[in-house]
Design an enzyme around this catalytic site. Structure first.
Site, PDB file in Angstrom:
ATOM      1  N   ASP A   1      46.055  48.311  55.739  1.00  0.00           N
ATOM      2  CA  ASP A   1      46.534  47.150  54.990  1.00  0.00           C
ATOM      3  C   ASP A   1      47.876  47.541  54.390  1.00  0.00           C
ATOM      4  O   ASP A   1      47.933  48.352  53.472  1.00  0.00           O
ATOM      5  CB  ASP A   1      45.495  46.828  53.894  1.00  0.00           C
TER       6      ASP A   1
ATOM      7  N   LYS B   1      58.106  44.572  51.896  1.00  0.00           N
ATOM      8  CA  LYS B   1      57.418  43.583  52.714  1.00  0.00           C
ATOM      9  C   LYS B   1      58.042  42.192  52.564  1.00  0.00           C
ATOM     10  O   LYS B   1      57.940  41.365  53.461  1.00  0.00           O
ATOM     11  CB  LYS B   1      55.945  43.551  52.297  1.00  0.00           C
TER      12      LYS B   1
ATOM     13  N   GLU C   1      45.749  39.003  57.356  1.00  0.00           N
ATOM     14  CA  GLU C   1      45.033  39.558  56.203  1.00  0.00           C
ATOM     15  C   GLU C   1      43.772  38.758  55.847  1.00  0.00           C
ATOM     16  O   GLU C   1      42.707  39.348  55.651  1.00  0.00           O
ATOM     17  CB  GLU C   1      45.978  39.665  54.999  1.00  0.00           C
TER      18      GLU C   1
ATOM     19  N   ASP D   1      43.932  35.330  47.673  1.00  0.00           N
ATOM     20  CA  ASP D   1      44.505  36.680  47.572  1.00  0.00           C
ATOM     21  C   ASP D   1      45.587  36.718  46.502  1.00  0.00           C
ATOM     22  O   ASP D   1      46.688  36.226  46.697  1.00  0.00           O
ATOM     23  CB  ASP D   1      45.074  37.070  48.948  1.00  0.00           C
TER      24      ASP D   1
HETATM   25  P1  ADP Z   1      49.224  43.624  47.013  1.00  0.00           P
HETATM   26  O1  ADP Z   1      48.272  43.015  47.940  1.00  0.00           O
HETATM   27  O2  ADP Z   1      50.346  42.714  46.629  1.00  0.00           O
HETATM   28  O3  ADP Z   1      49.706  44.964  47.460  1.00  0.00           O
HETATM   29  P2  ADP Z   1      47.083  44.451  45.204  1.00  0.00           P
HETATM   30  O4  ADP Z   1      46.025  43.690  45.848  1.00  0.00           O
HETATM   31  O5  ADP Z   1      47.091  45.912  45.347  1.00  0.00           O
HETATM   32  O6  ADP Z   1      48.510  43.861  45.571  1.00  0.00           O
HETATM   33  O7  ADP Z   1      47.044  44.073  43.648  1.00  0.00           O
HETATM   34  C1  ADP Z   1      47.802  44.750  42.690  1.00  0.00           C
HETATM   35  C2  ADP Z   1      47.657  44.041  41.365  1.00  0.00           C
HETATM   36  O8  ADP Z   1      46.297  44.058  40.950  1.00  0.00           O
HETATM   37  C3  ADP Z   1      48.461  44.703  40.261  1.00  0.00           C
HETATM   38  O9  ADP Z   1      49.141  43.716  39.520  1.00  0.00           O
HETATM   39  C4  ADP Z   1      47.383  45.354  39.412  1.00  0.00           C
HETATM   40  O10 ADP Z   1      47.779  45.468  38.067  1.00  0.00           O
HETATM   41  C5  ADP Z   1      46.243  44.379  39.570  1.00  0.00           C
HETATM   42  N1  ADP Z   1      44.947  44.959  39.204  1.00  0.00           N
HETATM   43  C6  ADP Z   1      44.361  46.050  39.731  1.00  0.00           C
HETATM   44  N2  ADP Z   1      43.178  46.293  39.103  1.00  0.00           N
HETATM   45  C7  ADP Z   1      43.027  45.307  38.189  1.00  0.00           C
HETATM   46  C8  ADP Z   1      42.007  45.012  37.200  1.00  0.00           C
HETATM   47  N3  ADP Z   1      40.926  45.780  37.050  1.00  0.00           N
HETATM   48  N4  ADP Z   1      42.188  43.925  36.430  1.00  0.00           N
HETATM   49  C9  ADP Z   1      43.276  43.146  36.555  1.00  0.00           C
HETATM   50  N5  ADP Z   1      44.255  43.389  37.435  1.00  0.00           N
HETATM   51  C10 ADP Z   1      44.143  44.463  38.235  1.00  0.00           C
HETATM   52 MG    MG Z   2      47.065  42.647  49.463  1.00  0.00          MG
END
Ligand code: ADP
Ligand code: MG
Length: 623
Positions: A8, A71, A183, A205
């Protein structure tokens, strides 16, 4: 056992997973390393490259050399990313073909230009390295070449250029992409929804900086994306910013310090805000002590309730996109069978609460929302590993389908990557007077001329009324069903005469071949456009010639001699330009001759009309 890794490649985080004899799992490297790699790459002044957390930690100190969100740029031109570029702290310049490149300063005014593909390649290489470290720690032989083969995910809305560029990133990292999947489809596969007879699925998402919602329909193992919506500027980072803002206000009020002026403190506050936000996902309230300077401290406290009030408008915005997506998919909330949560920010309890209100059922949440996409990609890899390579599991049309038209041009009726089932109709006509039959030649491919495509079938529609060329109206319909079966029907609209044929276009074509055909079409795009334009021009010239000759026959005698002369001269110039063979056809000369003839015939039409009008007026007077 042969199995492919699933990766991913996220905007903020990237991750690898695998399915093998030990089941489906994310690959956790030994020691303190996390499997979740921040999608961030930094280039230091001395040429050192950092990837992941090490890079992210420098982001507020050296925003111009810490590249996140690559990205958002991949496979796009500088013009296309102009809006997003305004929110990115590093410099974006225009590369070959207008492509967006990142310009990073080095020592002494030097700089380095990096493509988003190169940046993504570093991230992929790091994710892959950690995955191999995890496998090695489990005693697996990591020289196994199949471990360089991956299933890679992309957002459902990515266009062909973005998909190709993402594949190129993998190639640069010396990885082979066996399959690119969407995705949301991956997330649904992680939940095993591919095995459902039929289901409508909403994938919500919410990541760090982007929000995507997709409506999928699965039917007998085939996924169809019914609609996608989203917001490229909405995510958990916005939640962090709201908390950071409140922290700043409190610090200014209570300590008189001006933390806004210090990148170090801002950086520290941003991290503190994110940590506090995460804590509020599981706890009702939280606080932390912030040290602004030696002995200058303040305690910041926040309840979940207040936090939710702050972010409510943002989450509401995402819900509006969800409703729009349902509308586009022509579904009602009650038609939705499953709601899937993806992305770290869906851990915020308000998100699932609002979704549950919207759909009157709780979203699926048994799989960690950070891991679902990678796990689904790995699952798809496991399916593919167990399958023969030349059997294509179709959820979209892999190559464009269409028919041959005048001059060997390829008219595409169904474009590559159109989700199946699909159908499209276009009208065609005859090319020769009194033609009573039409040969329909069906081709598959991405090039502009049929000679560069693959013929997959043909049939004849006979019994057309003997009319002048261009008058019969023949509707040609292409329909591809869920199984990838193509049915082509031709129907003459006046007589209702119909003929049709069925072909299975994917037969004998493997993914490698599809890949080759698509990349060839990209390579040859310039050449093809030229050839296509030349054919279109010839066709137009022939039509204009025919029309002119018919008009001359109908009313030409009445023309003033000088007009008739220049018309005939223009006609012969067009004929001469047309007479040349394909290779030597002088497109410019033909174009000029045609322009001249068209302007004269335009005048001719006017003259014919006015002479007809004056004739009519005369008869009226006399009568
Ligand atoms: P992407 O798909 O854009 O790479 P992610 O799915 O990895 O992003 O999400 C990252 C986001 O999720 C960040 O803003 C992070 O702070 C938030 N995040 C991760 N864990 C938690 C949590 N327990 N509670 C709230 N937000 C969270
Ligand atoms: Mg993602």
């Amino acid at each position: 056992m042969n199995s492919f890794l699933g990766i991913d490649l996220g905007t903020t985080h990237s991750l690898a997973a695998i399915v093998d004899e030990n089941g489906a799992r994310v690959l956790v490297p030994p020691g303190a390393e996390s499997p979740l790699v921040p999608s961030v790459v930094a280039l230091l002044e001395d040429g050192t490259i950092l990837v992941g957390n090490a890079a992210k930690n420098l982001s507020l100190l050296h925003p111009e050399r810490v590249i996140h969100s690559a990205k958002r740029l991949i496979g796009r031109t500088k013009a296309e990313v102009a809006l997003e570029a305004a929110t990115l702290p590093y410099r974006i310049v225009e590369g070959p073909g207008g492509r967006a490149l990142v310009r990073i300063p080095l020592k002494d005014g030097a700089y380095q230009d990096w493509s988003p593909e190169e940046i993504s390649a570093r991230i992929l290489a790091e994710v892959h390295r950690r995955a191999l470290a995890a496998l090695q720690a489990q005693g697996r032989e990591i020289q196994d070449p199949s471990l360089r083969q991956i299933v890679l995910t992309v957002p459902a809305y990515f266009d062909e250029a973005q998909r190709q560029a993402t594949k190129r990133a993998a190639e640069l990292a010396q990885l082979e992409v066996i399959r690119l999947i969407n995705e949301p489809t991956a997330a649904a596969l992680a939940y095993g929804l591919g095995e459902r007879e039929q289901a409508n699925i909403v994938v919500y998402d919410l990541g760090g900086g982007t929000f995507d919602v997709s409506v999928l329909r699965v039917q007998e193992g085939i996924f169809r994306v019914l609609s996608t919506h989203g917001d490229t500027q909405l995510g958990g980072d916005d939640f962090d910013r709201l908390i950071q803002k409140a922290m700043l206000e409190q610090i200014e009020q209570e300590t008189g310090a001006k933390p806004k002026e210090s990148p170090q403190i801002l950086s520290q506050l941003r991290l503190a805000a994110e940590a506090l936000k995460k804590r509020l996902s599981s706890e009702e309230e939280g606080g932390l002590e912030i040290e602004v300077a030696e002995g200058n401290k303040t305690t910041f406290h926040l309840t979940r309730k207040t936090f939710e009030e702050w972010i409510q408008p943002l989450v509401e915005r995402s819900m509006r996109a969800v409703r729009a997506s349902l509308r586009d998919a022509e579904l009602l909330p009650a038609d939705v069978d499953e709601i899937i949560l993806v992305g770290g920010s869906t851990r915020v309890p308000l998100v699932s609460r609002l979704l549950e209100e919207e759909f009157q059922k709780p979203p699926l949440s048994s799989i960690d929302p950070d891991l679902a996409v990678a796990l689904g990609a790995a699952r798809q890899g496991a399916v593919l590993a167990g399958k023969s390579q030349d059997l294509l599991l179709l959820d979209v049309v892999p190559l464009s389908l269409g028919i041959e038209t005048l001059g060997g041009a390829f008219a595409k009726l169904i474009l590559r990557n159109t989700p199946v089932p699909c159908s499209h109709t276009e009208e065609f006509s005859t090319q020769v007077d009194k033609q009573t039959g039409i040969d329909i030649n069906i081709y598959q491919g991405e090039r502009e001329l049929v000679k560069d495509c693959r013929k997959i079938g043909s049939f004849k529609l006979t019994g057309l009324p003997a009319l002048p060329a261009g008058l019969p109206r023949v509707a040609v319909t292409f329909t591809v069903d869920e199984q990838g079966l193509l049915r082509v029907t031709a129907r003459e609209l006046r007589t209702g005469k119909t003929a049709s044929v069925e072909v299975r276009p994917s037969l004998g074509i493997c993914e490698d071949e599809v890949r080759r055909i698509v990349s060839e079409s990209i390579e040859k795009a310039g050449e093809d456009m030229g050839a296509r334009e030349a054919i279109d021009l010839r066709n137009k010239a022939e039509a204009v010639l025919k029309g002119t000759e018919a008009a001359l026959r109908a009313g030409g005698e009445g023309l003033p001699p000088e007009q008739a002369y220049s018309l005939k001269k223009a006609v012969s110039r067009v004929k001469k330009a047309l007479g040349k063979k394909d290779e030597e056809q002088d497109t410019l000369a033909l174009h000029q001759a045609l322009e001249e003839l068209s302007s004269l015939t335009g005048q001719l039409a006017d003259d014919l009309i006015s002479s007809a009008v004056s004739k009519a007026l005369k008869t009226e007077k006399n009568g």
